[in-house]
Design a protein around this motif. Structure first.
Motif, mmCIF file in Angstrom:
data_model
loop_
_atom_site.group_PDB
_atom_site.id
_atom_site.type_symbol
_atom_site.label_atom_id
_atom_site.label_comp_id
_atom_site.label_asym_id
_atom_site.label_seq_id
_atom_site.Cartn_x
_atom_site.Cartn_y
_atom_site.Cartn_z
ATOM 1 N N ASP B 99 -4.647 17.166 93.593
ATOM 2 C CA ASP B 99 -3.867 18.311 93.101
ATOM 3 C C ASP B 99 -3.034 18.906 94.228
ATOM 4 O OD1 ASP B 99 -5.000 17.951 90.700
ATOM 5 O OD2 ASP B 99 -6.265 19.738 90.734
ATOM 6 N N ARG B 100 -3.649 19.004 95.378
ATOM 7 C CA ARG B 100 -2.961 19.567 96.538
ATOM 8 C C ARG B 100 -1.726 18.736 96.878
ATOM 9 N NH1 ARG B 100 -2.294 24.048 98.383
ATOM 10 N NH2 ARG B 100 -4.526 24.541 98.357
ATOM 11 N N ILE B 101 -1.877 17.435 96.787
ATOM 12 C CA ILE B 101 -0.745 16.550 97.082
ATOM 13 C C ILE B 101 0.368 16.767 96.072
ATOM 14 C CG2 ILE B 101 -0.125 14.104 96.834
ATOM 15 C CD1 ILE B 101 -2.357 13.485 98.732
ATOM 16 N N LEU B 102 -0.021 16.993 94.816
ATOM 17 C CA LEU B 102 0.997 17.167 93.777
ATOM 18 C C LEU B 102 1.741 18.497 93.884
ATOM 19 C CD1 LEU B 102 -0.745 15.624 90.661
ATOM 20 C CD2 LEU B 102 1.105 14.657 91.986
ATOM 21 N N VAL B 103 1.158 19.492 94.546
ATOM 22 C CA VAL B 103 1.895 20.752 94.664
ATOM 23 C C VAL B 103 2.704 20.806 95.958
ATOM 24 C CG1 VAL B 103 0.347 22.092 93.212
ATOM 25 C CG2 VAL B 103 -0.046 22.060 95.667
ATOM 26 N N ARG B 104 2.884 19.655 96.596
ATOM 27 C CA ARG B 104 3.730 19.633 97.783
ATOM 28 C C ARG B 104 4.976 18.792 97.530
ATOM 29 N NH1 ARG B 104 -1.001 19.149 102.220
ATOM 30 N NH2 ARG B 104 -1.322 21.384 102.477
ATOM 31 N N PRO B 105 6.104 19.249 98.072
ATOM 32 C CA PRO B 105 7.379 18.616 97.726
ATOM 33 C C PRO B 105 7.646 17.313 98.476
ATOM 34 C CG PRO B 105 7.763 20.410 99.237
ATOM 35 C CD PRO B 105 6.294 20.373 98.987
ATOM 36 N N ARG B 106 6.714 16.377 98.413
ATOM 37 C CA ARG B 106 6.909 15.086 99.074
ATOM 38 C C ARG B 106 6.360 13.995 98.185
ATOM 39 N NH1 ARG B 106 9.845 14.308 103.824
ATOM 40 N NH2 ARG B 106 9.986 16.344 104.814
ATOM 41 N N GLU B 108 4.091 11.125 96.722
ATOM 42 C CA GLU B 108 2.626 11.039 96.771
ATOM 43 C C GLU B 108 2.194 9.953 97.746
ATOM 44 O OE1 GLU B 108 3.894 9.973 93.435
ATOM 45 O OE2 GLU B 108 4.450 12.051 93.112
ATOM 46 N N SER C 69 2.185 24.751 87.722
ATOM 47 C CA SER C 69 2.501 24.266 89.062
ATOM 48 C C SER C 69 2.916 22.798 89.064
ATOM 49 C CB SER C 69 1.321 24.504 90.007
ATOM 50 O OG SER C 69 0.144 23.986 89.458
ATOM 51 N N ILE C 71 1.378 20.050 88.006
ATOM 52 C CA ILE C 71 0.379 18.994 88.173
ATOM 53 C C ILE C 71 0.082 18.316 86.836
ATOM 54 C CG2 ILE C 71 -2.005 18.539 88.866
ATOM 55 C CD1 ILE C 71 -1.884 20.941 90.670
ATOM 56 N N ARG C 90 9.032 17.609 89.454
ATOM 57 C CA ARG C 90 7.929 18.186 90.201
ATOM 58 C C ARG C 90 8.338 18.595 91.619
ATOM 59 N NH1 ARG C 90 4.364 16.619 93.641
ATOM 60 N NH2 ARG C 90 4.950 14.439 93.665
ATOM 61 N N ILE C 91 8.969 17.669 92.356
ATOM 62 C CA ILE C 91 9.227 17.936 93.771
ATOM 63 C C ILE C 91 10.146 19.132 93.967
ATOM 64 C CG2 ILE C 91 10.348 16.929 95.815
ATOM 65 C CD1 ILE C 91 8.789 14.450 95.362
ATOM 66 N N VAL C 94 7.937 22.343 93.081
ATOM 67 C CA VAL C 94 6.892 22.815 93.985
ATOM 68 C C VAL C 94 7.449 23.353 95.307
ATOM 69 C CG1 VAL C 94 5.084 21.395 92.990
ATOM 70 C CG2 VAL C 94 6.413 20.513 94.904
ATOM 71 N N ARG C 95 8.701 23.026 95.610
ATOM 72 C CA ARG C 95 9.333 23.586 96.793
ATOM 73 C C ARG C 95 9.403 25.118 96.701
ATOM 74 N NH1 ARG C 95 12.036 20.069 100.045
ATOM 75 N NH2 ARG C 95 12.647 18.500 98.553
ATOM 76 N N PHE C 101 -5.791 27.416 96.383
ATOM 77 C CA PHE C 101 -7.036 27.138 95.666
ATOM 78 C C PHE C 101 -8.155 27.717 96.529
ATOM 79 C CE2 PHE C 101 -4.432 23.309 94.587
ATOM 80 C CZ PHE C 101 -4.320 23.519 93.233
ATOM 81 N N ILE C 123 6.362 19.195 106.129
ATOM 82 C CA ILE C 123 6.179 18.770 104.738
ATOM 83 C C ILE C 123 7.184 19.487 103.833
ATOM 84 C CG2 ILE C 123 4.615 18.902 102.760
ATOM 85 C CD1 ILE C 123 2.300 18.340 104.661
ATOM 86 N N TYR C 124 7.372 20.771 104.063
ATOM 87 C CA TYR C 124 8.301 21.547 103.231
ATOM 88 C C TYR C 124 9.717 21.543 103.781
ATOM 89 C CZ TYR C 124 4.543 23.351 100.312
ATOM 90 O OH TYR C 124 3.505 23.458 99.423
#
Lengths: 267, 265, 263
Positions: B99-106, B108, C69, C71, C90-91, C94-95, C101, C123-124
Motif C-alpha cells: 500500500d505504501r508503494i502505491l501511495v508514492r508517485p513512482r 512499482e 488514495s 490504492i 494513480r501516480i 498520489v503526488r 498509516f 521519490i517525490y
C-alpha cells in the motif's frame, strides 16, 4: 500423553487448512527427489562399478529422504522457541511447573511428526509407482522394514535432541544466527543430506559414521533397502542409542544451567 | 529520458540507504554472508566427493562441472542481490507494505527493486568466483574473445532469467500466498541442480529448459561452445535470448498489480 | 475538493470452518462469501476542511481511504479529488496527497531520519529550494532538530510519529490522510500531534481526513464527523450537534453505534 496427542491433532488440522501450501510443498519435494535421482542415474550410466550401493537402493534412499524430510531437516527449527528465548518470553514458561526441556522436546517432535505425516504419503506413493530402479523399491524384508521404522523413530529423536542443543546454546551465545547456520549446514552435510554416506571415500565414511549426525537419517534410509550388513545394523542402532543418550543428557545439563542463569539475572 | 535519469538517480539512492542500514549490523552481515557461503559450499562438497569416486558425468569432467556450476551460481546470486525485493515480496504483501508503494508517485517495479538490496549474497559470489577460477585453470580451455564474450553474455542472460523468475514469484503473490513454495523448484532448485549441465537430467528436461524456462540457454549450450563441442557463433549470443523470460513475468506482475488494486488484498 | 458519489465495493473471501472434518472437506471444496464493504457511499469535502471519519472495525473506513488514495478501484460510483479520479491516474494523484498509516512506518528503520527524508525528496522529485523550506517549517513546528540525526529504531513512538507525519508532508500535499495517528502515544505526544495538525490546517489550508478510534482526537481536531457502519454513511454532521449536553464523547459515539446497530 493426551495433551501431546491433542497438540499433534491441532498441528495436523492446521496443516490441512493450508491445502495449497501442502500441495506446493509436496510438488517441490517431488521435483527435488526427481532431480536427485536423475543425477545419480547419470553417474551410474558413466561408471556402474564405482557405485557403492545398487541404483535402486540409492533411489529408495532419495525418496525416503524426501518423504521424511520434516523428520531430519535440522534447518526446520521452531522459530517460536527461538523467539521465546531471544525476546525473554521464556520467563513465563519458567513460571509454570513443567520441565522446559521436556516440553520443548516433545513439541519439536510433534511438529516434525505432523509435518511429515501430511507430506510423506503422497510423495512415497507416487515414488512407489515409478519404474524400477528409479522409484521407491519394496523393503528388503519384513525384518528390515521393522528395523527401518525403529531406526526412523530413533533418528527423529536424535535430530530433535540435536536441535534442542542449538536452542539451548542460544542462551550462551551473543550470535544465535551464526551458531544456527554453522550447526545446520554441518548437520546437513555429515548426516548424508547432500550425498548418502556410502558415496564418500572409505576412510572419510568410516569417521563420518561414528559422528552423531550419522545417527539421524543415514541409518534408517539405508536399512530399508538392505544396504547394511547385520553387524553394521547392530552397530548403527547402538550408536543411535548412544548419541540419543549423550545429546539429551548434555541438553538437560545445559538447560538447567541456563535456567539458573536466567533466574539469577532476572531474564 | 529525463524520467530515466531521475529513476537511475533514485535507484542509486535506494541502494545507498540499504547499504547504510546494513552497515549498522556488521556482525549480522558477516554471519549471513558466511551462511550463504556455507550453503553453497555444501553443494560444492557434494560434487567434490562424487568426483573422488567417478571421473566423468555424461562426458563432463570435474573442472568442467565446476565451471558450469560457478557461472550459474554467480548469475543466481547477482539476481538475488538486486531483485531481493521481489524474492521477499510475499512479506511485503502480508504486512501491507505494498500500500505504501502505491501511495508514492513512482513506478512499482522501481520501488520494489529499491526496497531491498541484499549484499550478503556476496558470500555466494565469492565462492562462485573461486570455483570459476579453479574451473578455468583446470579445464584447459583455449580462451579467445568470443568465448570471453560468451561468459559475459551468460552472466547477463542468466541474471535476467533469474530476475524474471523472482518477478514471476512476486506476481504470484497477488493470487496466492500459500502456494508460493512451488516457485522454489524454479529458483532455489535451479541454483541447486544447475550445478550439472542440463544434459544430465535427460532429454525431456533439456527440452523443458530450452523452451519453457530457458536455463539451458544460459548454461548448457554456451558451455558446449566454450568447451568447443559446438562451433557455431550462434551459441555466443544464445544466452541473451534467455532474457525473453522477463516479458511474461512482467506481464503477470502487471496483471497482479491490477488485481491487487481491484481486490485490495 | 473531494466528491464521492454512490461508491460501492465488495470482496469475496473464503470461509474457514473450524474442526478436523471441515478442514478435510475444505481440501476438495471451498465455500466463499461476499462481503459488502461499501454500499452506496456519498459525501463531499471542501478544501481546507478537517473531517473525522469514524466507525467500528470492518465498517468500510479503510476501504474508503484506500479508494481515495488510489490504492483500490471501486466497483461502482464516482470519485473526484481536485478533479482527478484517484485510481485512473494513480501516480499523478498520489503526488498531491500525503498518507500516514499510524501502525506502519514509512521511514527506514536503521538509518537516521534525515536520510529517509532525503530519499523521500527524490521519490517525490521535490525541488531542492522547496524541500529546504518544507523541512525548515516542519522541523520548527514539530521540534525535530534533535531527532533528525538519530536512527528511527532509537526513537520513542511519539518521536517517531512526529517524524512520520513530517515525512508525509515534505512534498507539500493538498490533502492529508491520517489513519490512527495517535495510536499508542503518550499524553504529551498526543497533544503535540494534535496541535500540529490544527496548525497545519489553519496555516496551510491542508484538507485533513482522519480515521481513528480515539474520540478525543475527533473532539480536538474535527469540526465535522462522518460516521460509517456496515458500508453505509449513517451520519454526517457537526460534532456539536451530535453531543448531547455534557455527556463524554466516548459515550455519545457508543450510543450512536448502538442506535444504528452497527456493533
Amino acid at each position: 500423553m493426551k495433551k501431546y496427542f491433542s497438540f499433534f491433532r491441532l498441528r495436523f488440522t492446521l496443516g490441512l487448512q493450508y491445502r495449497v501450501a501442502a500441495l506446493a510443498g509436496i510438488a517441490t519435494q517431488f521435483a527435488w527427489g526427481f532431480m536427485e535421482v536423475m543425477i545419480f542415474a547419470a553417474f551410474y550410466r558413466g561408471d556402474k562399478n564405482a557405485f557403492p550401493m545398487s541404483l535402486s537402493a540409492t533411489c529408495s534412499y532419495i525418496w525416503l529422504g524426501q518423504g521424511f524430510l520434516a523428520f531430519f531437516a535440522t534447518w526446520m527449527m521452531d522459530n517460536e522457541i527461538f523467539d521465546s528465548i531471544l525476546k525473554g518470553n521464556i520467563a513465563y514458561e519458567l513460571c509454570r511447573p513443567i520441565d522446559i526441556y521436556n516440553i520443548w522436546f516433545s513439541k519439536s517432535v510433534a511438529v516434525r511428526l505432523s509435518r511429515a505425516m501430511l507430506r510423506c504419503f503422497p510423495i512415497l506413493l507416487v515414488a512407489a509407482f515409478l519404474p524400477d530402479p528409479y522409484g521407491l523399491a519394496k523393503p528388503e524384508s519384513c525384518l528390515h522394514f521393522f528395523l527401518f521404522i525403529l531406526t526412523l523413530a530413533l533418528g527423529l529423536l536424535v535430530t530433535a535432541a540435536f536441535c534442542m542443543l542449538i536452542y539451548i546454546l542460544t542462551f550462551y551465545t551473543i550470535s544465535p544466527q551464526g551458531l544456527r547456520i554453522l550447526f545446520t549446514s554441518a548437520a546437513d552435510f555429515f548426516s548424508g543430506g547432500v550425498i548418502p554416506l556410502p558415496f564418500f571415500p572409505e576412510p572419510v565414511q568410516k569417521i563420518m559414521e561414528l559422528l552423531p549426525f550419522a545417527a539421524m537419517q543415514n541409518v534408517s534410509l539405508r536399512i530399508y533397502s538392505g544396504s547394511m550388513e547385520t553387524d553394521e545394523m547392530k552397530k548403527a542402532i547402538l550408536l543411535q542409542l548412544f548419541w540419543l543418550f549423550i545429546l539429551i543428557f548434555t541438553g538437560k545439563i545445559l538447560c538447567r544451567r541456563a535456567e539458573k542463569k536466567i533466574t539469577v539475572q532476572g531474564g | 529520458m529525463k524520467k530515466i535519469i531521475s529513476d537511475i538517480k533514485l535507484y542509486k539512492h535506494y541502494i545507498s540507504i540499504n547499504l547504510r542500514g546494513m552497515m549498522q549490523y556488521k556482525t549480522s552481515f558477516f554471519l549471513s554472508a558466511m551462511g550463504q557461503f556455507l550453503i553453497s559450499f555444501n553443494v560444492f562438497l557434494g560434487i567434490f566427493f562424487l568426483f573422488q569416486r567417478f571421473s566423468k558425468v555424461e562426458g563432463f569432467t570435474y573442472s568442467q562441472v565446476l565451471l558450469c556450476f560457478s557461472i550459474l551460481l554467480l548469475e543466481f546470486s547477482l539476481a538475488e542481490s538486486f531483485a531481493r525485493g521481489f524474492d521477499t515480496f510475499s512479506e511485503m504483501v502480508r504486512q501491507g507494505e505494498f500500500d505504501r508503494i502505491l501511495v508514492r508517485p513512482r513506478g512499482e517495479i522501481l520501488q520494489v527493486l529499491g526496497s531491498n538490496f541484499e549484499l550478503t549474497r556476496i558470500g555466494r559470489m565469492l565462492q562462485a568466483l573461486v570455483m570459476f577460477v579453479y574451473g578455468v585453470s583446470k579445464s584447459g580451455i583455449d580462451w579467445n574473445l568470443l568465448k570471453i564474450l560468451t561468459v559475459f553474455f551468460m552472466i547477463l542472460g542468466g541474471t535476467s532469467l533469474f530476475t524474471g523468475l523472482f518477478i514471476l514469484q512476486a506476481g504470484l503473490c497477488f493470487f496466492t500466498l500459500e502456494g508460493l513454495e512451488i516457485m522454489n523448484i524454479f529458483t532455489d532448485g535451479a541454483r541447486e541442480f544447475g550445478k550439472y549441465p542440463m544434459e544430465v537430467y535427460g532429454r525431456k528436461m533439456l527440452l523443458f529448459t530450452t523452451f519453457l524456462i530457458p536455463y539451458s540457454l544460459v548454461q548448457y549450450y554456451p558451455l558446449l561452445y566454450i568447451l568447443e563441442r559446438r562451433t557455431s557463433p550462434l551459441y555466443v549470443v544464445l544466452p541473451l535470448a534467455a532474457a525473453w523470460f522477463l516479458f511474461p513475468s512482467l506481464a503477470l506482475w502487471k496483471l497482479g498489480v491490477r488485481r491487487y488494486t481491484s481486490s485490495g488484498s | 475538493m473531494i466528491t464521492v458519489n454512490h461508491l460501492c465495493k465488495s470482496y469475496r473471501i473464503a470461509k474457514r470452518n473450524p474442526g478436523f472434518t471441515a478442514a478435510c472437506k475444505a481440501l476438495f471444496h471451498r465455500e466463499y462469501e461476499i462481503i459488502h464493504a461499501l454500499k452506496d457511499v456519498s459525501f463531499t469535502i471542501s478544501d481546507g476542511e478537517m473531517v473525522g471519519y469514524i466507525g467500528p472495525n470492518g465498517a468500510g473506513k479503510s476501504s474508503t481511504i484506500k479508494i481515495l488514495s488510489g490504492i483500490l478501484t471501486p466497483e461502482g460510483g464516482t470519485v473526484s479529488v481536485d478533479g482527478r479520479v484517484p485510481w485512473k491516474n494513480r501516480i499523478e494523484h498520489v503526488r498531491q496527497i500525503g498518507v500516514v498509516f499510524g501502525q506502519r512506518s514509512q521511514l527506514w528503520w536503521d538509518v537516521p531520519v534525515m536520510d529517509s527524508f532525503e530519499l523521500l525528496k527524490d521519490i517525490y522529485s521535490v525541488p531542492t529550494p522547496q524541500y529546504k523550506k518544507s523541512l525548515e517549517e516542519l522541523t520548527a513546528l514539530l521540534h525535530l532538530e534533535e531527532l533528525l540525526r538519530s536512527p528511527v529504531r532509537q526513537l520513542s513512538l511519539g518521536q517517531r510519529m512526529k517524524c512520520e507525519i513530517a515525512a508525509s508532508l515534505l512534498h507539500n500535499p493538498r490533502i492529508l490522510f491520517l489513519d490512527e495517528p495517535t495510536i499508542g502515544l503518550d499524553a504529551v505526544s498526543k497533544l503535540a500531534v494534535r496541535e500540529f495538525i490544527l496548525q497545519l490546517n489553519k496555516e496551510k489550508g491542508t484538507t485533513v481526513i482522519l480515521t481513528t478510534h480515539d474520540m478525543q482526537d475527533i473532539e480536538a481536531l474535527a469540526s465535522r464527523i462522518i460516521l460509517i457502519g456496515k458500508g453505509q454513511i449513517l451520519m454526517d454532521g457537526n460534532i456539536d450537534s451530535i453531543k448531547k449536553g455534557s455527556a463524554a464523547i466516548d459515550e455519545t459515539v457508543a450510543e450512536l453505534y448502538h442506535s444504528y446497530e452497527v456493533v
